[in-house]
Design a protein around this motif. Structure first.
Motif, PDB file in Angstrom:
ATOM      1  N   TRP A   1      32.791   6.953  -6.282  1.00  0.00           N
ATOM      2  CA  TRP A   1      32.375   7.830  -5.186  1.00  0.00           C
ATOM      3  C   TRP A   1      31.929   9.165  -5.734  1.00  0.00           C
ATOM      4  O   TRP A   1      32.642   9.812  -6.494  1.00  0.00           O
ATOM      5  CB  TRP A   1      33.539   8.013  -4.212  1.00  0.00           C
ATOM      6  CG  TRP A   1      33.299   9.009  -3.100  1.00  0.00           C
ATOM      7  CD1 TRP A   1      33.815  10.259  -2.998  1.00  0.00           C
ATOM      8  CD2 TRP A   1      32.479   8.810  -1.953  1.00  0.00           C
ATOM      9  NE1 TRP A   1      33.366  10.854  -1.846  1.00  0.00           N
ATOM     10  CE2 TRP A   1      32.547   9.988  -1.184  1.00  0.00           C
ATOM     11  CE3 TRP A   1      31.692   7.747  -1.504  1.00  0.00           C
ATOM     12  CZ2 TRP A   1      31.867  10.147   0.020  1.00  0.00           C
ATOM     13  CZ3 TRP A   1      31.020   7.898  -0.303  1.00  0.00           C
ATOM     14  CH2 TRP A   1      31.102   9.072   0.451  1.00  0.00           C
ATOM     15  N   GLU A   2      30.723   9.582  -5.388  1.00  0.00           N
ATOM     16  CA  GLU A   2      30.173  10.861  -5.834  1.00  0.00           C
ATOM     17  C   GLU A   2      30.143  11.817  -4.656  1.00  0.00           C
ATOM     18  O   GLU A   2      29.241  11.780  -3.838  1.00  0.00           O
ATOM     19  CB  GLU A   2      28.775  10.670  -6.426  1.00  0.00           C
ATOM     20  CG  GLU A   2      28.723   9.787  -7.653  1.00  0.00           C
ATOM     21  CD  GLU A   2      29.433  10.404  -8.860  1.00  0.00           C
ATOM     22  OE1 GLU A   2      29.616  11.633  -8.859  1.00  0.00           O
ATOM     23  OE2 GLU A   2      29.783   9.666  -9.776  1.00  0.00           O
ATOM     24  N   SER A   3      31.157  12.688  -4.563  1.00  0.00           N
ATOM     25  CA  SER A   3      31.259  13.594  -3.427  1.00  0.00           C
ATOM     26  C   SER A   3      30.325  14.780  -3.538  1.00  0.00           C
ATOM     27  O   SER A   3      30.091  15.490  -2.570  1.00  0.00           O
ATOM     28  CB  SER A   3      32.695  14.104  -3.284  1.00  0.00           C
ATOM     29  OG  SER A   3      33.110  14.736  -4.484  1.00  0.00           O
TER      30      SER A   3
ATOM     31  N   MET B   1      37.191  17.663   1.201  1.00  0.00           N
ATOM     32  CA  MET B   1      36.346  16.500   1.001  1.00  0.00           C
ATOM     33  C   MET B   1      35.372  16.353   2.170  1.00  0.00           C
ATOM     34  O   MET B   1      35.735  16.580   3.321  1.00  0.00           O
ATOM     35  CB  MET B   1      37.200  15.240   0.908  1.00  0.00           C
ATOM     36  CG  MET B   1      37.995  15.138  -0.371  1.00  0.00           C
ATOM     37  SD  MET B   1      36.983  14.672  -1.767  1.00  0.00           S
ATOM     38  CE  MET B   1      36.631  12.982  -1.340  1.00  0.00           C
TER      39      MET B   1
ATOM     40  N   GLU C   1      39.487   8.933  -4.997  1.00  0.00           N
ATOM     41  CA  GLU C   1      39.381   9.296  -6.413  1.00  0.00           C
ATOM     42  C   GLU C   1      37.918   9.547  -6.770  1.00  0.00           C
ATOM     43  O   GLU C   1      37.295   8.759  -7.484  1.00  0.00           O
ATOM     44  CB  GLU C   1      39.957   8.194  -7.299  1.00  0.00           C
ATOM     45  CG  GLU C   1      41.431   7.941  -7.082  1.00  0.00           C
ATOM     46  CD  GLU C   1      42.004   7.005  -8.123  1.00  0.00           C
ATOM     47  OE1 GLU C   1      42.279   7.473  -9.242  1.00  0.00           O
ATOM     48  OE2 GLU C   1      42.143   5.807  -7.827  1.00  0.00           O
ATOM     49  N   PRO C   2      37.333  10.643  -6.271  1.00  0.00           N
ATOM     50  CA  PRO C   2      35.914  10.903  -6.512  1.00  0.00           C
ATOM     51  C   PRO C   2      35.580  10.993  -7.998  1.00  0.00           C
ATOM     52  O   PRO C   2      36.297  11.608  -8.778  1.00  0.00           O
ATOM     53  CB  PRO C   2      35.682  12.250  -5.805  1.00  0.00           C
ATOM     54  CG  PRO C   2      37.035  12.845  -5.640  1.00  0.00           C
ATOM     55  CD  PRO C   2      37.974  11.703  -5.491  1.00  0.00           C
TER      56      PRO C   2
ATOM     57  N   ARG D   1      35.474  16.601 -10.000  1.00  0.00           N
ATOM     58  CA  ARG D   1      36.540  15.938  -9.254  1.00  0.00           C
ATOM     59  C   ARG D   1      37.673  16.911  -8.940  1.00  0.00           C
ATOM     60  O   ARG D   1      38.230  16.922  -7.853  1.00  0.00           O
ATOM     61  CB  ARG D   1      37.064  14.762 -10.075  1.00  0.00           C
ATOM     62  CG  ARG D   1      38.039  13.869  -9.347  1.00  0.00           C
ATOM     63  CD  ARG D   1      38.223  12.562 -10.100  1.00  0.00           C
ATOM     64  NE  ARG D   1      38.883  12.725 -11.358  1.00  0.00           N
ATOM     65  CZ  ARG D   1      38.535  12.092 -12.471  1.00  0.00           C
ATOM     66  NH1 ARG D   1      37.497  11.286 -12.489  1.00  0.00           N
ATOM     67  NH2 ARG D   1      39.204  12.267 -13.593  1.00  0.00           N
TER      68      ARG D   1
ATOM     69  N   ARG E   1      32.150  15.338 -14.906  1.00  0.00           N
ATOM     70  CA  ARG E   1      32.609  14.632 -13.712  1.00  0.00           C
ATOM     71  C   ARG E   1      34.052  14.989 -13.365  1.00  0.00           C
ATOM     72  O   ARG E   1      34.410  15.133 -12.188  1.00  0.00           O
ATOM     73  CB  ARG E   1      32.480  13.120 -13.910  1.00  0.00           C
ATOM     74  CG  ARG E   1      31.047  12.629 -13.838  1.00  0.00           C
ATOM     75  CD  ARG E   1      30.954  11.159 -14.111  1.00  0.00           C
ATOM     76  NE  ARG E   1      29.574  10.709 -14.055  1.00  0.00           N
ATOM     77  CZ  ARG E   1      29.116   9.640 -14.665  1.00  0.00           C
ATOM     78  NH1 ARG E   1      29.935   8.892 -15.386  1.00  0.00           N
ATOM     79  NH2 ARG E   1      27.849   9.285 -14.572  1.00  0.00           N
TER      80      ARG E   1
ATOM     81  N   SER F   1      36.793   7.145  -2.003  1.00  0.00           N
ATOM     82  CA  SER F   1      36.780   8.592  -1.774  1.00  0.00           C
ATOM     83  C   SER F   1      38.077   9.265  -2.164  1.00  0.00           C
ATOM     84  O   SER F   1      38.117  10.484  -2.351  1.00  0.00           O
ATOM     85  CB  SER F   1      36.458   8.893  -0.309  1.00  0.00           C
ATOM     86  OG  SER F   1      37.435   8.348   0.559  1.00  0.00           O
TER      87      SER F   1
ATOM     88  N   TRP G   1      25.725   8.404  -2.812  1.00  0.00           N
ATOM     89  CA  TRP G   1      27.149   8.602  -2.592  1.00  0.00           C
ATOM     90  C   TRP G   1      28.005   7.656  -3.423  1.00  0.00           C
ATOM     91  O   TRP G   1      29.096   8.015  -3.857  1.00  0.00           O
ATOM     92  CB  TRP G   1      27.480   8.403  -1.107  1.00  0.00           C
ATOM     93  CG  TRP G   1      26.847   9.404  -0.194  1.00  0.00           C
ATOM     94  CD1 TRP G   1      25.714   9.238   0.551  1.00  0.00           C
ATOM     95  CD2 TRP G   1      27.295  10.737   0.072  1.00  0.00           C
ATOM     96  NE1 TRP G   1      25.429  10.381   1.269  1.00  0.00           N
ATOM     97  CE2 TRP G   1      26.391  11.315   0.994  1.00  0.00           C
ATOM     98  CE3 TRP G   1      28.388  11.497  -0.362  1.00  0.00           C
ATOM     99  CZ2 TRP G   1      26.540  12.612   1.476  1.00  0.00           C
ATOM    100  CZ3 TRP G   1      28.531  12.785   0.111  1.00  0.00           C
ATOM    101  CH2 TRP G   1      27.621  13.333   1.021  1.00  0.00           C
TER     102      TRP G   1
END
Length: 229
Positions: A221-223, A130, A164-165, A122, A118, A162, A210
């Protein structure tokens, strides 16, 4: 192979986990003193730190707070404290994960791999690229080219997540972000707004989760599409 720092008082308590880390192919180092560990992380940071809460001279939570003021270095907290308030305190300070003792060394290794993956995602997603942007008009957000009509609270929540994804934000942190002027709002109101946000995000991509829930803690938040689902 990743260099993992285990910060825990007592060689006997650390030996089993150190053996498991090395079997998994990691280079593992053990430090018992909090002040020494803090200096090592700041001057020669490993790939990830496993950080006990109870340490001589400088506690694990103090180390976490000092590190977070300077970097997003991956940190997993290890502790015998099982109370929810203690776990929430760790996440509020910026821990990437929290493991309560007694634990399975194999489970810790799996959590290490998940956190490292992760964190790599990130860092890979640069801020300018983004998939979400916010317009000058309040309540306007654009996700992957799709316009999202948002309420003020939803917009504030989405901005906080968003920015700090991949990092878990507790409900208390999100409450501060979305209700800065409110003193008597229950943290569970965050869940209601997250539910509404998810419905709007699903109109962009129903297959992409998301906003990831972390049971009893908060949301992240999962970008990018999750690789560990």
């Amino acid at each position: 192979m990743s260099r993992i720092l285990l910060v825990e008082e007592g060689q006997d308590a650390a030996s089993v986990l150190l053996d498991e880390l090395r079997r998994a192919g990691h280079e593992a180092e053990h430090i018992e003193d909090g002040a020494v560990a803090l200096h090592r992380i700041l001057t020669s940071p490993p790939a990830l730190t496993l950080l006990d809460v109870e340490l001589p001279r400088v506690s694990g939570l103090q180390i976490l707070e000092k590190i977070r003021a300077r970097s997003d270095h991956p940190i997993i907290m290890l502790t015998a404290r099982a109370q929810e308030s203690d776990r929430l305190r760790g996440f509020d300070l910026g821990a990437d994960d929290y493991v309560c003792k007694p634990f399975s060394p194999r489970e810790v290794v799996v959590r290490i791999h998940t956190v490292l993956r992760r964190c790599a995602q990130r860092r890979h997603v640069a801020r300018p690229s983004m998939p979400i942007t916010f317009g000058a008009v309040r309540g306007c957000a654009i996700l992957d080219g799709h316009y999202l009509p948002l309420t003020r609270r939803e917009s504030l929540l989405l901005r906080a997540l968003s920015q700090e994804p991949g990092r878990v934000l507790t409900r208390s942190k999100l409450l501060e972000a979305a209700f800065p002027e409110a003193l008597d709002v229950n943290e569970r109101v965050v869940d209601t707004h997250i539910k509404n946000l998810r419905k709007k995000l699903a109109t962009v991509s129903a297959a992409h989760d998301w906003i990831r829930s972390v049971y009893g803690v908060g949301f992240a938040w999962e970008s990018q599409a999750r690789q560990d689902a």
